[in-house]
Design an enzyme around this catalytic site. Structure first.
Site, short mmCIF file in Angstrom:
data_model
loop_
_atom_site.label_atom_id
_atom_site.label_comp_id
_atom_site.label_asym_id
_atom_site.label_seq_id
_atom_site.Cartn_x
_atom_site.Cartn_y
_atom_site.Cartn_z
N GLN A 65 0.80 -1.22 0.00
CA GLN A 65 0.00 0.00 0.00
C GLN A 65 0.84 1.29 0.00
O GLN A 65 0.43 2.30 -0.55
CB GLN A 65 -0.93 -0.02 1.23
CG GLN A 65 -1.98 1.06 1.22
CD GLN A 65 -3.24 0.65 1.97
OE1 GLN A 65 -3.41 -0.49 2.39
NE2 GLN A 65 -4.16 1.58 2.13
N GLU B 173 -4.88 5.21 -10.15
CA GLU B 173 -5.99 5.80 -9.39
C GLU B 173 -5.64 7.27 -9.20
O GLU B 173 -5.18 7.71 -8.14
CB GLU B 173 -6.20 5.10 -8.04
CG GLU B 173 -7.48 5.58 -7.34
CD GLU B 173 -7.71 4.93 -5.98
OE1 GLU B 173 -6.84 4.17 -5.53
OE2 GLU B 173 -8.77 5.21 -5.38
#
Ligand code: FE2
Length: 435
Positions: free
Chosen positions: A161, A222
């Site tokens: 992440q 994203e």
């Protein structure tokens, strides 16, 4: 037989595939053990348990192709995301991480799985953060996967992440997570320090997945930056390494803002490589275009264009009551409803395609075995208080019965209200009646 569902209507994607059955035809579904053994108009058999569908839609279960179960239901811990922005959400996750415990992670995930079962959501691909050297969330979700296995398919993605190259031990941790039994290789190329690092991370992760024979699912582009083009590298690496059909790009929001001529080259590359796309409409419409003035971009990826190209597209929930999103209840019909609106998919076939995006298409991305309503398929299905897929989306229809591995695991009442207007009581169920 153990269970028979009588008088059901099937989704178009099933009736097209199943020989003999045509749309709107009522059929019976016979189940023995954990398998569907018969799908035919008038099943001349008896079962210990029978359910009268009376023209309601029976679908294979909902499938969420993109979720974060390590963060779910943490709403308010240690505080709420007051601004509702991505940046405050990231800061909040950073504040929460040191306080996570194995027990709390397991408890929240199991509570979410209960919600999911009640919503007819029986397969979830969840990303799990591997940037914590303790692999706390990995251990917790491996336990959850074991505990829900009797009734639910949980697939775990090793998700670096904080960036594969940006976070010092991320790749080692990711490899450890895979050794522990995590199923899929994740990534987040747009979060690396440079475009070059992002491309390098895609190459490293795809090579690792090819070597291990694993699927790949990356958070990819994203961003509202039209020059975030890691999906091109992901398609290129998929082609180079022969990973066709095993790779998905999640989010792909930069594609919303890309130059149209460039996209006309990109989509055939994705199709050639068999790369699937996962849009997350609830999250994309709330987080993307956030720093625009007006007009504000929607930010969701180009769903109808990809479907027209033959690229497999699913919709994911992404978040439920976590640092990034304060709403949600595991309802994939809510996800399909939002996807339909954001992508302006209001044509008849397009609306049905939105239903497929939270069922059949997502199942293909996860590689689920025996998914469908045909003899030989796994006996997993949902009886919806709706006559077809479009009505199911419109009403976010009640899950009247949920069957997992041949057993009824959840029942809900059909939604209706009783009016008492001027002494003439009548029931309202929001379905169009014609006399
Ligand atoms: Fe995500």
């Amino acid at each position: 037989m153990d269970l028979i569902i009588r008088g059901a209507v099937l989704p178009r994607s099933v009736t097209r595939a199943a020989s003999g059955a045509h749309a709107d035809e009522r059929i019976d579904i016979g189940i023995e053990g954990a398998r569907i053994v018969a799908v035919e108009p008038h099943l001349a058999a008896h079962a210990q348990q029978e359910i009268n569908a009376d023209g309601m839609l029976v679908t294979p279960p909902f499938v969420d192709a993109h979720f974060h179960m390590d963060a779910t239901l943490s709403y308010g811990l240690p505080r709420v995301n007051a601004s509702g922005t991505l940046l405050e959400g990231i800061a909040l996750w950073g504040e929460l991480k040191p306080h996570l415990t194995h027990e709390a992670l397991v408890e929240r995930a199991l509570q979410y799985c209960d919600w999911a079962v009640a919503r007819g959501l029986l397969a979830i691909r969840t990303h799990v953060d591997v940037c914590d050297d303790r692999l706390l969330a990995v251990q917790a979700l491996l336990e959850v996967r074991r505990r829900v296995a009797p009734y639910m398919d949980l697939q775990l993605v090793a998700f670096p992440q904080d960036g594969l190259l940006r976070s010092p031990r991320a790749f080692d941790n990711l490899k450890r997570a895979i050794d522990l039994g995590v199923d899929v290789v994740g990534g987040i190329p747009h979060f690396e320090r440079t475009m070059a690092d992002g491309a390098e991370s895609v190459r490293m992760l795809c090579e690792f997945a090819a070597q291990k024979g694993l699927r790949v699912d990356m958070h990819c582009d994203e961003s509202d930056d039209p020059l975030s083009r890691h999906i091109e590298t992901l398609a290129g690496e998929t082609h180079r390494l022969g990973l066709q059909g095993r790779v998905a790009g999640s989010h792909l929001t930069s594609m919303h803002s890309m130059d149209h001529y460039y996209v006309s080259k990109l989509l055939p590359l994705m199709h050639e490589a068999g790369v699937a796309a996962i849009a997350n409409p609830l999250i994309n419409i709330t987080l993307q275009g956030r720093s625009d003035t007006y007009p504000k971009r929607r930010g969701m990826t180009r769903v109808p264009e990809m479907l027209a190209m033959g690229i497999n597209v699913a919709f994911g929930h992404d978040c439920v009551m976590d640092p990034w999103y304060s709403l949600g209840s595991g309802d994939m019909l809510e996800v399909a409803h939002m996807g339909l609106h954001v992508a302006q998919m209001t044509g008849t076939d397009a609306m049905r395609a939105c239903f497929d995006a939270v069922t059949f298409n997502a199942a293909r991305i996860l590689g689920l075995e025996g998914y469908g309503i045909e003899p030989g398929c796994a006996a997993n299905c949902v009886l919806l208080d709706a006559r077809d897929e479009v009505e199911a989306i419109r009403l976010r229809a009640a899950r009247v019965a949920v069957v997992s591995r041949g057993k009824v695991v959840s029942r809900s009442p059909a939604a209706h209200a009783t009016l008492t207007l001027e002494g003439r009581p009548q029931q309202v169920d929001f379905k169009l009646r014609r006399t």
